[in-house]
Design a protein around this motif. Structure first.
Motif, PDB file in Angstrom:
ATOM      1  N   ARG A 129       0.831  -1.215   0.000  1.00  0.00           N
ATOM      2  CA  ARG A 129       0.000   0.000   0.000  1.00  0.00           C
ATOM      3  C   ARG A 129       0.861   1.259   0.000  1.00  0.00           C
ATOM      4  O   ARG A 129       0.599   2.190  -0.740  1.00  0.00           O
ATOM      5  CB  ARG A 129      -0.939   0.007   1.191  1.00  0.00           C
ATOM      6  N   HIS A 160       0.466   1.368  -4.086  1.00  0.00           N
ATOM      7  CA  HIS A 160      -0.860   1.966  -4.258  1.00  0.00           C
ATOM      8  C   HIS A 160      -0.846   3.483  -4.113  1.00  0.00           C
ATOM      9  O   HIS A 160      -1.299   4.200  -5.013  1.00  0.00           O
ATOM     10  CB  HIS A 160      -1.847   1.373  -3.259  1.00  0.00           C
ATOM     11  N   ARG A 161      -0.375   3.973  -2.996  1.00  0.00           N
ATOM     12  CA  ARG A 161      -0.419   5.410  -2.733  1.00  0.00           C
ATOM     13  C   ARG A 161       0.403   6.221  -3.755  1.00  0.00           C
ATOM     14  O   ARG A 161      -0.106   7.217  -4.277  1.00  0.00           O
ATOM     15  CB  ARG A 161       0.035   5.703  -1.307  1.00  0.00           C
TER      16      ARG A 161
END
Length: 123
Positions: A97, A101-102
């Motif tokens: 993440r 993702h971020r």
């Protein structure tokens, strides 16, 4: 009087149509610019990934052979290097993440909305 109002309405209509067409052209240009930046960036990243893959592959093979010679074994070096990559994969999966993702979401937001930079994903 009617002719004057009719002419002004026609002129306003034509100017409004020109304005809408100009805004559409501007939106198309912005979209083309953003997409070209995106695909150019992806192409560069894919090329770098391809080259880095071969550097990593041959370095791993060299380290495996070196460990094999050092430990006087025929396969232990490959098992150690594979275990190292398994450990890296588990760490990478655990941090996906924050590592993947971020940053991807933020890069898309900055690409398509350059004025909006304060993105924070809710936890």
């Amino acid at each position: 009087m009617k002719e004057n109002i009719s002419e002004e309405l026609n002129e306003a209509k034509e100017e409004f149509e020109e304005y809408i067409n100009a805004r559409l052209d501007l939106a198309k240009l912005h979209t083309a610019e953003n997409l070209s930046r995106f695909f150019a960036g992806m192409l560069v990243k894919m090329g770098l990934f391809y080259l880095f893959f071969f550097v990593l592959l041959f370095s791993s093979l060299a380290i495996s052979f070196w460990i094999n010679d050092y430990l006087d074994s025929q396969g232990l070096g490959f098992i150690i290097v594979a275990g190292f990559y398994l450990l890296l994969a588990l760490i990478f999966y655990a941090l996906r993440r924050s590592l993947i993702h971020r940053p991807i979401i933020q890069s898309f937001i900055q690409l398509f909305f350059p004025k909006f930079t304060d993105y924070d994903e809710p936890k």
